[in-house]
Scaffold this motif. Structure first.
Motif, PDB file in Angstrom:
ATOM      1  N   TYR A 127       0.563   6.636  -6.797  1.00  0.00           N
ATOM      2  CA  TYR A 127      -0.787   7.479  -7.246  1.00  0.00           C
ATOM      3  C   TYR A 127      -0.667   9.197  -7.362  1.00  0.00           C
ATOM      4  CZ  TYR A 127      -4.102   4.145  -7.924  1.00  0.00           C
ATOM      5  OH  TYR A 127      -5.112   3.030  -7.868  1.00  0.00           O
ATOM      6  N   MET A 128       0.335   9.706  -5.933  1.00  0.00           N
ATOM      7  CA  MET A 128       0.659  11.220  -5.612  1.00  0.00           C
ATOM      8  C   MET A 128       1.529  11.455  -7.068  1.00  0.00           C
ATOM      9  SD  MET A 128      -1.309  11.746  -3.081  1.00  0.00           S
ATOM     10  CE  MET A 128      -1.436  12.455  -1.989  1.00  0.00           C
ATOM     11  N   LEU A 187       0.845  -1.167   0.505  1.00  0.00           N
ATOM     12  CA  LEU A 187      -0.009  -0.456   0.085  1.00  0.00           C
ATOM     13  C   LEU A 187       0.886   1.612  -0.098  1.00  0.00           C
ATOM     14  CD1 LEU A 187      -2.796   1.282   0.102  1.00  0.00           C
ATOM     15  CD2 LEU A 187      -2.802   1.293   2.813  1.00  0.00           C
ATOM     16  N   ARG A 188       2.605   1.339   0.748  1.00  0.00           N
ATOM     17  CA  ARG A 188       2.283   2.648   0.924  1.00  0.00           C
ATOM     18  C   ARG A 188       3.721   2.664  -0.825  1.00  0.00           C
ATOM     19  NH1 ARG A 188       6.306  -0.696   5.256  1.00  0.00           N
ATOM     20  NH2 ARG A 188       5.468  -2.013   3.816  1.00  0.00           N
ATOM     21  N   GLY A 245       3.687  11.114  -0.812  1.00  0.00           N
ATOM     22  CA  GLY A 245       4.001  10.031  -1.025  1.00  0.00           C
ATOM     23  C   GLY A 245       4.997   9.026  -0.255  1.00  0.00           C
ATOM     24  N   LEU A 246       6.395  10.328  -0.672  1.00  0.00           N
ATOM     25  CA  LEU A 246       7.695   9.813  -0.388  1.00  0.00           C
ATOM     26  C   LEU A 246       7.384   9.814   1.644  1.00  0.00           C
ATOM     27  CD1 LEU A 246       9.133  12.122  -2.240  1.00  0.00           C
ATOM     28  CD2 LEU A 246      10.045   9.807  -2.045  1.00  0.00           C
ATOM     29  N   CYS A 247       6.621  10.004   1.950  1.00  0.00           N
ATOM     30  CA  CYS A 247       6.611  10.222   3.969  1.00  0.00           C
ATOM     31  C   CYS A 247       5.875   8.980   4.129  1.00  0.00           C
ATOM     32  CB  CYS A 247       5.510  10.601   4.245  1.00  0.00           C
ATOM     33  SG  CYS A 247       6.441  12.864   4.195  1.00  0.00           S
ATOM     34  N   VAL A 248       4.878   8.454   3.289  1.00  0.00           N
ATOM     35  CA  VAL A 248       4.268   7.259   3.548  1.00  0.00           C
ATOM     36  C   VAL A 248       4.663   5.840   3.681  1.00  0.00           C
ATOM     37  CG1 VAL A 248       2.847   6.116   2.924  1.00  0.00           C
ATOM     38  CG2 VAL A 248       1.662   7.866   3.291  1.00  0.00           C
ATOM     39  N   THR A 249       6.368   6.127   2.137  1.00  0.00           N
ATOM     40  CA  THR A 249       7.218   5.346   1.801  1.00  0.00           C
ATOM     41  C   THR A 249       8.331   4.565   3.469  1.00  0.00           C
ATOM     42  OG1 THR A 249       8.548   6.469   0.745  1.00  0.00           O
ATOM     43  CG2 THR A 249       7.027   5.493  -0.494  1.00  0.00           C
TER      44      THR A 249
END
Length: 450
Positions: free
Chosen positions: A339-340, A332-333, A438-442
């Motif tokens: 997507y972002m 998901l990450r 998006g980068l933070c989530v990964t």
């Protein structure tokens, strides 16, 4: 019927463990009751989408009627978003103490009352105050419903269920956009707000009668008559009843509330999630608050600009649903990041390239699909990251802190528009935080499923 571990946790085959880890047998499909819970939460999220986005649809009429400047309109937009922050930070955590169902009902009462206040407002000050209260209710409901959905969905379908729940938001916004487009010239913008208030009121009996309490909450908090309530709910979803409640563990101070959210190795992941929601909300609410007006700036007639907002939300439904489906097979990450990045590209194209009406609407659709799809992946991500004892608190704080970006986005957009900043530059500016989210989530490390 139930097994107990030496540590005092209970596993209700095949449904749940008090420790928050799904039982090994929790691979079964959906029961009718579980589907009903998700469906009710989906409908409530439609109402949330209606209550938030209706303001962007009526903004041109409101601005013309009251001679409201872009800066003042930005304050009105931001008032409900500030309320959503307060709801997420201050009210939603109470669901971990008093129960998901009670808080959802109380929040719906507040939303309906405040929506009536919005419809009857006679000044910007009254409108700002009523929209702030609407926001408190919405912020509370969004976090609490996500927790409830995660706790009722089968483990293997949890990401999809929480993601699908979020798809109710753009569906409500889309229907609202089409209705407003056809009715606002006939009945006026106040009547649109009044209709939204009536729909919120109608939803209350549905929730009161049909929405159950969280089984996870009842097992962990063990309020009065917890055992018969748990067994009725377990039976209703096709699970074996319990012979007795597990031994109730007295929570330590570090295990509950904000301390619980930041404790047990969750501090770094929580901060990354907060940063992701701030960046994501900044871009998301800039777009959804201003897209009808921005579509006019891009060359669409005012009547068709409303449809641009509705098409955006159709894209949002497609994006959120597709992300939930794909996430059952892909991390998901990483999916959120993809997507972002696509969302940022679509934003730049929308602002920089002059296009015919059909192409403009297509790009609006893609922006909705990728920015809403990517950002709303943060909800199922948060439900996986936080255990049941602090799930509403974790969700509430993530979405509440994120509202910093939601407040900044529309206000900054209003300032940039007022200062005649080129549309291409405005969209390029807001593409940056989308990628950062998006980068933070990964970099968030999820707990082991073992």
């Amino acid at each position: 019927m139930a097994t107990y571990s030496a540590a005092g946790s209970v596993s209700v085959r095949p449904y749940v463990t008090v420790s928050g880890k799904p039982a090994a047998a929790d691979a079964e499909g959906w029961s009718a009751r579980q589907i009903l819970v998700v469906a009710i939460c989906f409908v409530l999220n439609m109402l949330d989408g209606m209550d938030v986005l209706i303001l962007s649809y009526i903004a041109p009429a409101l601005s013309a009627d009251w001679k409201v400047s872009p800066e003042s309109l930005g304050v009105v937009f931001s008032s409900s978003l500030a309320g959503m922050a307060a709801g997420g930070l201050l009210v939603a955590p109470m669901a971990d103490r008093f129960g998901r169902r009670k808080l959802i009902i109380a929040s719906l009462v507040m939303m309906a009352t405040a929506m009536f206040g919005s419809a009857l407002a006679t000044s910007i000050t009254e409108l700002v105050a009523s929209r702030f209260l609407v926001g408190i209710g919405i912020g509370t409901v969004l976090a609490t419903m996500a927790a409830l959905t995660a706790e009722y969905a089968p483990a293997k379908h949890r990401t999809f269920a929480v993601g699908f729940l979020q798809a109710g938001y753009p569906v409500g916004a889309t229907l609202t956009g089409f209705i407003v487009a056809h009715q606002i010239d006939i009945h006026g913008w106040q009547a649109m707000l009044l209709g939204a208030a009536i729909l919120c009121t109608i939803s209350l009996p549905l929730v009161w009668v049909m929405l159950p309490e969280s089984i996870d909450f009842l097992l962990s908090r063990q309020p009065h008559n917890a055992l018969p309530r748990v067994n009725r709910l377990l039976t209703s979803i096709g699970r074996a009843p319990l012979e007795a409640l597990p031994e109730r563990r007295v929570a330590e101070r570090g295990d509950v509330g904000l301390r619980g959210v930041l404790g047990e190795g969750r501090r770094a992941g929580t901060i990354l999630l907060w940063m992701a929601t701030i960046f994501g909300f900044m871009t998301l609410y800039f777009v959804i608050s201003w897209i009808p007006k921005l579509a006019v700036e891009a060359g669409l007639p005012a009547t068709q600009a409303i449809y641009a907002g509705a098409v955006y939300n159709i894209g949002a439904f497609v994006g959120i649903t597709s992300l939930g489906l794909i996430a059952t097979h892909v991390d998901l990450r990483r999916l959120i990041l993809v997507y972002m990045v696509f969302a940022a590209a679509a934003l730049i194209v929308f602002g920089a390239i002059a296009m015919p009406i059909a192409a403009t609407l297509l790009v609006a659709f893609l922006i909705g699909a990728f920015i809403q799809g990517g950002f709303n992946g943060c909800y199922p991500l948060a439900t996986s990251f936080y255990p049941p004892a602090v799930r509403s608190t974790g969700l509430g704080w993530a979405m509440g802190v994120g509202r910093i970006g939601a407040v900044i986005g529309p206000m900054l957009g209003g300032v940039l528009l007022a200062h005649k900043v080129p549309l291409s530059l405005i969209f390029a500016i807001f593409a940056v935080p989308a990628v950062l989210a998006g980068l933070c989530v990964t970099f968030i490390k999820l707990p082991s499923k073992g």
